[in-house]
Design an enzyme around this catalytic site. Sequence first.
Site, PDB file in Angstrom:
ATOM      1  N   ASN A 184       1.078  -1.188  -0.006  1.00  0.00           N
ATOM      2  CA  ASN A 184       0.061   0.076  -0.066  1.00  0.00           C
ATOM      3  C   ASN A 184       0.961   0.960   0.005  1.00  0.00           C
ATOM      4  OD1 ASN A 184       0.782   0.490   2.655  1.00  0.00           O
ATOM      5  ND2 ASN A 184      -0.874  -0.364   3.521  1.00  0.00           N
ATOM      6  N   LEU A 221      -4.114   1.541  -3.118  1.00  0.00           N
ATOM      7  CA  LEU A 221      -4.278   3.184  -2.918  1.00  0.00           C
ATOM      8  C   LEU A 221      -5.585   3.240  -2.176  1.00  0.00           C
ATOM      9  CD1 LEU A 221      -3.326   4.363  -6.495  1.00  0.00           C
ATOM     10  CD2 LEU A 221      -1.724   3.979  -4.343  1.00  0.00           C
ATOM     11  N   LYS A 224      -8.789   5.153  -3.648  1.00  0.00           N
ATOM     12  CA  LYS A 224      -8.115   5.653  -5.042  1.00  0.00           C
ATOM     13  C   LYS A 224      -8.135   4.212  -6.075  1.00  0.00           C
ATOM     14  CE  LYS A 224      -5.359   8.311  -2.928  1.00  0.00           C
ATOM     15  NZ  LYS A 224      -3.925   8.837  -2.573  1.00  0.00           N
ATOM     16  N   THR A 248     -10.647  -3.026   8.207  1.00  0.00           N
ATOM     17  CA  THR A 248      -9.527  -4.029   8.460  1.00  0.00           C
ATOM     18  C   THR A 248      -9.460  -5.276   7.626  1.00  0.00           C
ATOM     19  OG1 THR A 248     -10.150  -3.615  10.957  1.00  0.00           O
ATOM     20  CG2 THR A 248      -8.944  -5.565  10.405  1.00  0.00           C
ATOM     21  N   ALA A 250      -9.052  -5.379   4.433  1.00  0.00           N
ATOM     22  CA  ALA A 250      -9.245  -4.989   3.169  1.00  0.00           C
ATOM     23  C   ALA A 250      -8.229  -5.407   2.173  1.00  0.00           C
ATOM     24  CB  ALA A 250      -9.882  -3.612   2.979  1.00  0.00           C
ATOM     25  N   GLY A 251      -6.895  -5.093   2.639  1.00  0.00           N
ATOM     26  CA  GLY A 251      -5.620  -5.401   1.781  1.00  0.00           C
ATOM     27  C   GLY A 251      -5.364  -6.667   1.589  1.00  0.00           C
ATOM     28  N   ASP A 252      -5.775  -7.355   2.832  1.00  0.00           N
ATOM     29  CA  ASP A 252      -5.747  -9.331   2.798  1.00  0.00           C
ATOM     30  C   ASP A 252      -6.848  -9.675   1.589  1.00  0.00           C
ATOM     31  OD1 ASP A 252      -3.919  -8.804   4.697  1.00  0.00           O
ATOM     32  OD2 ASP A 252      -5.377  -9.041   6.325  1.00  0.00           O
TER      33      ASP A 252
HETATM   34  O1  RIB Z   1      -4.812  -6.997   8.053  1.00  0.00           O
HETATM   35  C1  RIB Z   1      -5.416  -6.955   9.038  1.00  0.00           C
HETATM   36  C2  RIB Z   1      -4.949  -8.038  10.075  1.00  0.00           C
HETATM   37  O2  RIB Z   1      -3.524  -7.209  10.592  1.00  0.00           O
HETATM   38  C3  RIB Z   1      -5.785  -8.172  11.360  1.00  0.00           C
HETATM   39  O3  RIB Z   1      -6.619  -9.244  11.236  1.00  0.00           O
HETATM   40  C4  RIB Z   1      -4.658  -8.566  12.363  1.00  0.00           C
HETATM   41  O4  RIB Z   1      -4.728  -9.692  13.060  1.00  0.00           O
HETATM   42  C5  RIB Z   1      -3.442  -8.176  11.598  1.00  0.00           C
HETATM   43  O5  RIB Z   1      -2.683  -9.261  11.365  1.00  0.00           O
END
Ligand code: RIB
Length: 298
Positions: A184, A221, A224, A248, A250-252
Amino acid sequence: MPNILVIGSSNTDMVVKTERFPQAGETILGGEFFMFPGGKGANQAVAAARLGGKVTFICKVGQDVFGEQAIEGFKKEGIATNFCLTTKAAASGVALITVNAEGENEIVVASGANNQLTEADLDAAEAAFAAADLLLIQLETPIPTVEYAITKGAQMGKKVILNPAPAQNISQETYQHLFLITPNETEAELLTGIKVEDDATAAQAADALLAKGVQHVILTLGAKGAYYKSATQELHVPAQKVKAIDTTAAGDVFNGALTVALAEGEDWLAAIQFAAKAAAISVTRMGAQASAPLRSDL
Ligand code: RIB
């Protein structure tokens, strides 16, 4: 369907909703409390599995109730858990998370057992490496283990994707083994020294990462969208407009979804659009793994 091997962290997230983040030294009264399965590695594995990926996950948890619950959860998602290891040396990873009214988060991780994942553990998971087509790795386990996994995967002819979160430096040599890196803005700045503010600076940061030997770069981004660059192609994919409840993971979700799309042979534009859509849905829901969409949701 190609095999996706995810290597990384598993945490239990302790989440409190709050209007605003406290300042240093300040106590504030927050809102509701939630406990969710999390950890960047586990979130990416679950996101990929929910979207149809054939996923094996390598991680290490403590011999405690959080670790047991995490592995049970992976099994329910259809993830192969033969290399989800346990240790008596540390407790399972925990993350303390606050989420403000805008859906932004602040996260502190107590890595615990995640820090016990070793190179020897990866050698013991040789069969998982051999069966994998794509590897997806983050930086929430020890850096020497991450670097070893990347090198091992690349030397076995696998496409290795690194989501460099949380931001930390890796060795120069490791970059040369990466098929794709997905920082990011803040991670890109730490890795390149370039502050990403627009397409021009995104291009500069991507070029700096390509110069280190990575084949493809995607900068995420946030609202964006995402920016892609390789030696021959450049794309900017806008984000879908949604009302964010909790950003939380979102990137994963983006990384898990992207890996599925690439495994299915999609081109870069289609893969990034697929990932952006999955990430947009995830921010409309509370929690990390809890927010990852199913294929039918997309
Ligand atoms: O990317 C979010 C994660 O970051 C959360 O679930 C937390 O456990 C950390 O690892």
